[in-house]
Design an enzyme around this catalytic site. Sequence first.
Site, mmCIF file in Angstrom:
data_model
loop_
_atom_site.group_PDB
_atom_site.id
_atom_site.type_symbol
_atom_site.label_atom_id
_atom_site.label_comp_id
_atom_site.label_asym_id
_atom_site.label_seq_id
_atom_site.Cartn_x
_atom_site.Cartn_y
_atom_site.Cartn_z
ATOM 1 N N GLU A 137 -30.006 -2.849 13.964
ATOM 2 C CA GLU A 137 -29.358 -3.913 13.195
ATOM 3 C C GLU A 137 -28.221 -4.520 14.011
ATOM 4 O OE1 GLU A 137 -28.194 -2.672 9.304
ATOM 5 O OE2 GLU A 137 -30.128 -1.738 8.861
ATOM 6 N N ASP A 148 -24.308 -3.655 -5.331
ATOM 7 C CA ASP A 148 -25.239 -2.561 -5.125
ATOM 8 C C ASP A 148 -26.410 -2.765 -6.088
ATOM 9 O OD1 ASP A 148 -23.925 -1.151 -3.103
ATOM 10 O OD2 ASP A 148 -22.619 -0.131 -4.553
ATOM 11 N N ARG A 151 -12.765 13.121 2.335
ATOM 12 C CA ARG A 151 -13.022 14.329 1.559
ATOM 13 C C ARG A 151 -12.587 15.538 2.362
ATOM 14 N NH1 ARG A 151 -19.259 12.910 0.184
ATOM 15 N NH2 ARG A 151 -18.899 11.020 -1.043
ATOM 16 N N ARG A 186 -9.493 1.024 0.613
ATOM 17 C CA ARG A 186 -9.467 2.479 0.593
ATOM 18 C C ARG A 186 -10.628 2.971 1.443
ATOM 19 N NH1 ARG A 186 -13.283 4.495 -2.989
ATOM 20 N NH2 ARG A 186 -14.268 2.961 -4.339
ATOM 21 N N TYR A 219 -21.021 -9.301 -3.541
ATOM 22 C CA TYR A 219 -21.786 -8.166 -3.042
ATOM 23 C C TYR A 219 -22.087 -7.230 -4.205
ATOM 24 C CZ TYR A 219 -23.435 -4.115 -0.576
ATOM 25 O OH TYR A 219 -24.222 -3.085 -0.155
ATOM 26 N N ARG A 256 -26.200 -0.194 13.781
ATOM 27 C CA ARG A 256 -26.843 1.066 13.403
ATOM 28 C C ARG A 256 -28.329 0.999 13.691
ATOM 29 N NH1 ARG A 256 -27.088 1.470 6.735
ATOM 30 N NH2 ARG A 256 -28.081 -0.541 6.346
#
Length: 369
Positions: free
Chosen positions: A303, A353, A173, A169, A351, A277
């Site tokens: 990076e 957070d 917005r 996904r 992974y 980035r």
Amino acid sequence: MYDYIVVGAGLFGSVFAREAKKKKKKVLVLDKRPHIGGNIYTKKVEGIQVHQYGAHIFHTNNQRVWDYITQFGEFNRFTNTPIANYKGEIYSMPFNMYTFNQMWGVATPQEAEEKIRRQRQEITGTPRNLEEQAVSLVGRDIFEKMIRGYTEKQWGRDCKELPAFIIKRLPVRFTYDNNYFNAKHQGIPVGGYTKLAENLLEGIEVRLETDYLEQKEKWDRQAEHIVYTGAIDAYFDYRLGCLEYRSVQFDTEVLDIPNFQGNAAVNYTDRETPWTRIIEHKWFTFGKDEEGNDLKKTVISREYSREWKMGDEPYYPVNDEKNSQRYVAYKKLADQEKQVIFGGRLGEYKYYDMDQVIESALTCAETHL
């Protein structure tokens, strides 16, 4: 000699060690690096807290985690609002009405929805790869400018060669909202993440530049239990083969100017720019030092995503079918190690957070202490 030896002074290991200390357990923390904090480690350069292992922006909707971590440090009000640079064109992220206005000139949610709806129709049937999956979600224009180049640099493969599940996904917005995480709580620790790690480990014995695996039998004899947060395949000497990762190279420099890009994070989404980035670290603290003074210089980090090889720092697990099956096999071996608790990003090949790491460490501590 010890109730627990914790291998790794990162977030998982530090939280578990703190909870064990609270339970009056004798704890030793080992880390092969010369510093605590793991990948959240920050170092002050020219008055700027530099994120040595990439940008870490704390965000969570988990009140339990927020209440816990704010015991060990105050957080500022930084809100992540990255931007994308596509060949000099600037777009807001995540995909929102600012993005759609910049890309198509549309001004209302209805216009944006219709534009995306028409472009989605290009894909019929079940998406067979990442490119088809992305176009089916957000259309061809956004895919070409915002997704293709960045993703191919990140994974080192053509989007047609990547599985569709990588992009299950995409946040879209139809509001004018640049708040990337949209979390109830977010920010950066005042004084840097290293200060936060120091507070977590206060009063706990820590030995740095100490590789547990090099003298594994020695350390095992000195502890009732081992909490291992290193790479699970390394623990078993790679006997089932290496788990694969993507690694990141950081090119950091101090610039004798007050402002390089005007934002903490700028993603470069074209394929030709070699870096993914650029982070300008001072903007995590609004361009101020700890006394509130304007910082005259700036520090940036480019990076570069690359294939992981032995000796590199592992960052992102490659959770494809082959590696997932290999991890399951290692997990079966881990379950037979009755003295050892495996946890964290590398110990679970997952992974996480930061808030998820803390939650996992607290749950682990509740289970085992």
